[in-house]
Design an enzyme around this catalytic site. Structure first.
Site, PDB file in Angstrom:
ATOM      1  N   ASN A 145       0.875  -1.173   0.000  1.00  0.00           N
ATOM      2  CA  ASN A 145       0.000   0.000   0.000  1.00  0.00           C
ATOM      3  C   ASN A 145       0.912   1.223   0.000  1.00  0.00           C
ATOM      4  O   ASN A 145       1.511   1.544   1.024  1.00  0.00           O
ATOM      5  CB  ASN A 145      -0.889  -0.030   1.257  1.00  0.00           C
ATOM      6  CG  ASN A 145      -1.693   1.243   1.421  1.00  0.00           C
ATOM      7  OD1 ASN A 145      -1.852   2.016   0.477  1.00  0.00           O
ATOM      8  ND2 ASN A 145      -2.216   1.461   2.619  1.00  0.00           N
ATOM      9  N   LYS A 154       0.152   4.275  -0.256  1.00  0.00           N
ATOM     10  CA  LYS A 154      -0.456   5.463   0.372  1.00  0.00           C
ATOM     11  C   LYS A 154      -0.191   6.699  -0.501  1.00  0.00           C
ATOM     12  O   LYS A 154      -0.202   6.595  -1.712  1.00  0.00           O
ATOM     13  CB  LYS A 154       0.062   5.641   1.805  1.00  0.00           C
ATOM     14  CG  LYS A 154       0.020   4.349   2.618  1.00  0.00           C
ATOM     15  CD  LYS A 154       0.237   4.573   4.086  1.00  0.00           C
ATOM     16  CE  LYS A 154       0.344   3.226   4.785  1.00  0.00           C
ATOM     17  NZ  LYS A 154       0.259   3.326   6.239  1.00  0.00           N
ATOM     18  N   HIS A 172      -9.360   1.078   4.502  1.00  0.00           N
ATOM     19  CA  HIS A 172      -8.093   1.241   5.234  1.00  0.00           C
ATOM     20  C   HIS A 172      -8.334   2.121   6.463  1.00  0.00           C
ATOM     21  O   HIS A 172      -9.116   3.073   6.412  1.00  0.00           O
ATOM     22  CB  HIS A 172      -7.028   1.857   4.329  1.00  0.00           C
ATOM     23  CG  HIS A 172      -5.668   1.770   4.930  1.00  0.00           C
ATOM     24  ND1 HIS A 172      -5.214   2.692   5.847  1.00  0.00           N
ATOM     25  CD2 HIS A 172      -4.690   0.843   4.794  1.00  0.00           C
ATOM     26  CE1 HIS A 172      -3.997   2.335   6.235  1.00  0.00           C
ATOM     27  NE2 HIS A 172      -3.653   1.219   5.616  1.00  0.00           N
ATOM     28  N   GLU A 214      -6.685   4.440   7.695  1.00  0.00           N
ATOM     29  CA  GLU A 214      -6.447   5.883   7.489  1.00  0.00           C
ATOM     30  C   GLU A 214      -7.667   6.537   6.841  1.00  0.00           C
ATOM     31  O   GLU A 214      -7.975   7.699   7.120  1.00  0.00           O
ATOM     32  CB  GLU A 214      -5.169   6.080   6.658  1.00  0.00           C
ATOM     33  CG  GLU A 214      -3.939   5.781   7.500  1.00  0.00           C
ATOM     34  CD  GLU A 214      -2.735   5.286   6.727  1.00  0.00           C
ATOM     35  OE1 GLU A 214      -2.702   5.422   5.489  1.00  0.00           O
ATOM     36  OE2 GLU A 214      -1.822   4.741   7.372  1.00  0.00           O
ATOM     37  N   GLU A 273      -5.764  -5.583  10.022  1.00  0.00           N
ATOM     38  CA  GLU A 273      -4.779  -4.555  10.330  1.00  0.00           C
ATOM     39  C   GLU A 273      -5.098  -3.905  11.680  1.00  0.00           C
ATOM     40  O   GLU A 273      -5.934  -2.995  11.743  1.00  0.00           O
ATOM     41  CB  GLU A 273      -4.781  -3.483   9.243  1.00  0.00           C
ATOM     42  CG  GLU A 273      -4.410  -4.023   7.878  1.00  0.00           C
ATOM     43  CD  GLU A 273      -3.704  -2.984   7.042  1.00  0.00           C
ATOM     44  OE1 GLU A 273      -2.601  -3.260   6.598  1.00  0.00           O
ATOM     45  OE2 GLU A 273      -4.243  -1.877   6.864  1.00  0.00           O
ATOM     46  N   GLY A 290       2.005   1.728  10.708  1.00  0.00           N
ATOM     47  CA  GLY A 290       2.927   2.850  10.607  1.00  0.00           C
ATOM     48  C   GLY A 290       3.570   3.223  11.931  1.00  0.00           C
ATOM     49  O   GLY A 290       4.209   4.264  12.044  1.00  0.00           O
ATOM     50  N   SER A 349       3.040  -2.801  10.195  1.00  0.00           N
ATOM     51  CA  SER A 349       4.495  -2.825  10.390  1.00  0.00           C
ATOM     52  C   SER A 349       5.115  -4.178  10.053  1.00  0.00           C
ATOM     53  O   SER A 349       6.082  -4.603  10.700  1.00  0.00           O
ATOM     54  CB  SER A 349       4.864  -2.374  11.808  1.00  0.00           C
ATOM     55  OG  SER A 349       4.372  -1.052  12.036  1.00  0.00           O
TER      56      SER A 349
HETATM   57  C1  PEP Z   1      -0.848  -0.248   5.811  1.00  0.00           C
HETATM   58  O1  PEP Z   1      -0.825   0.904   5.450  1.00  0.00           O
HETATM   59  O2  PEP Z   1      -1.762  -0.990   5.443  1.00  0.00           O
HETATM   60  C2  PEP Z   1       0.226  -0.724   6.683  1.00  0.00           C
HETATM   61  C3  PEP Z   1       0.155  -1.933   7.170  1.00  0.00           C
HETATM   62  O3  PEP Z   1       1.267   0.152   6.928  1.00  0.00           O
HETATM   63  P1  PEP Z   1       2.659  -0.195   7.670  1.00  0.00           P
HETATM   64  O4  PEP Z   1       3.169  -1.476   7.068  1.00  0.00           O
HETATM   65  O5  PEP Z   1       3.538   0.962   7.387  1.00  0.00           O
HETATM   66  O6  PEP Z   1       2.332  -0.366   9.111  1.00  0.00           O
END
Ligand code: PEP
Length: 252
Positions: A9, A11, A95, A97, A167, A173, A213
């Protein structure tokens, strides 16, 4: 050998030129890693350049969101028909975000999911608990409820085009990762909710990714868990050798 779906992703990162050079860099690193579907979800303006660069490889380029209407007065939004007309097959929906910063709810996530599926797209549906919910011990209830609300009205037939990305919001993040045991347990709880909705067979066939992460160091252990069928990767999807190492971890 188990088949995984490893998705990046991006972003709000990568101009078209940056996406092109990233894809050109990673292509040789992942060549022949055939037990993975590899997808990068890109900002709308970057999709065409990424698709062009990915030609001839196993990389698929997806989008990061889609609106639920066919067309109309929805400034800033993009419809499923627009995406499919550009050859985009995969789309991330829900997501955290989008939920946190742009007011998306289980209702809009559900509408977007149904619109994407009706257009023949494959959906990466994101859900997961926030830190307070994990600490309160209600993760199972939260992810079960999200699974049911986000998939309301989605047919058993359409489930072959749904990937779920578990998630935990506290891990996105932040550098914090769910332990492999937490990831496996919660992905299993989502699978149990799917079984209630669609029966065991569809629940077992549905790809459930872990995201939060995931990186080159923790991927192998996370992906070794029975309920974890892949990863949705943010930060590490912007660095070719880190992402390629995650794809490597899925080969074992
Ligand atoms: C994501 O944006 O779906 C995500 C898992 O980000 P990160 O790997 O940076 O935590």
């Amino acid at each position: 050998m188990k088949r995984y779906v490893i998705a990046g992703n991006w972003k709000m990162n990568f101009t078209p030129a940056e996406a092109t050079s990233f894809i050109n860099e990673i292509k040789p690193m992942i060549e022949g890693k055939n037990n993975c579907d590899i997808i990068f979800c890109a900002p709308y303006v970057t999709i065409a350049a990424a698709q062009e660069a990915a030609k001839g490889s196993q990389i698929k380029i997806g989008a990061e969101n889609v609106h639920f209407a066919d067309k109309g007065a929805y400034t800033g939004e993009v419809s499923a028909k627009m995406l499919t007309s550009c050859g985009v097959e995969y789309v991330i929906i829900g997501h955290s975000e989008r939920r946190q910063y742009f007011g998306e709810t289980d209702e809009t996530v559900n509408l977007r999911t149904k619109a994407a599926l009706a257009a023949g797209m494959k959906v990466i549906l994101c859900l997961g608990e926030v830190k307070e919910q994990r600490l309160a011990g209600i993760t199972k209830e939260v992810v079960s409820m999200q699974t049911k609300l986000d998939l309301a009205g989605v047919s058993a037939e359409d489930m072959k085009n749904v990937i779920i990305a578990y998630e935990p919001v506290w891990a996105i993040g932040t550098g914090l990762t769910a332990t492999p045991e937490q990831a496996d347990e919660t992905c299993g709880q989502i699978r149990a909710a799917l079984a209630e909705l669609y029966g065991e067979e569809i629940a077992n066939d549905t790809v459930i990714q872990y995201g939060g992460s995931m990186n080159e160091k923790n991927a192998a252990e996370l992906l070794s868990k029975p309920n974890v069928d892949g990863g949705l990767i943010g930060g590490a999807s912007l660095v070719a050798d880190k992402f390629a190492a995650i794809v490597d971890a899925a080969q074992k």
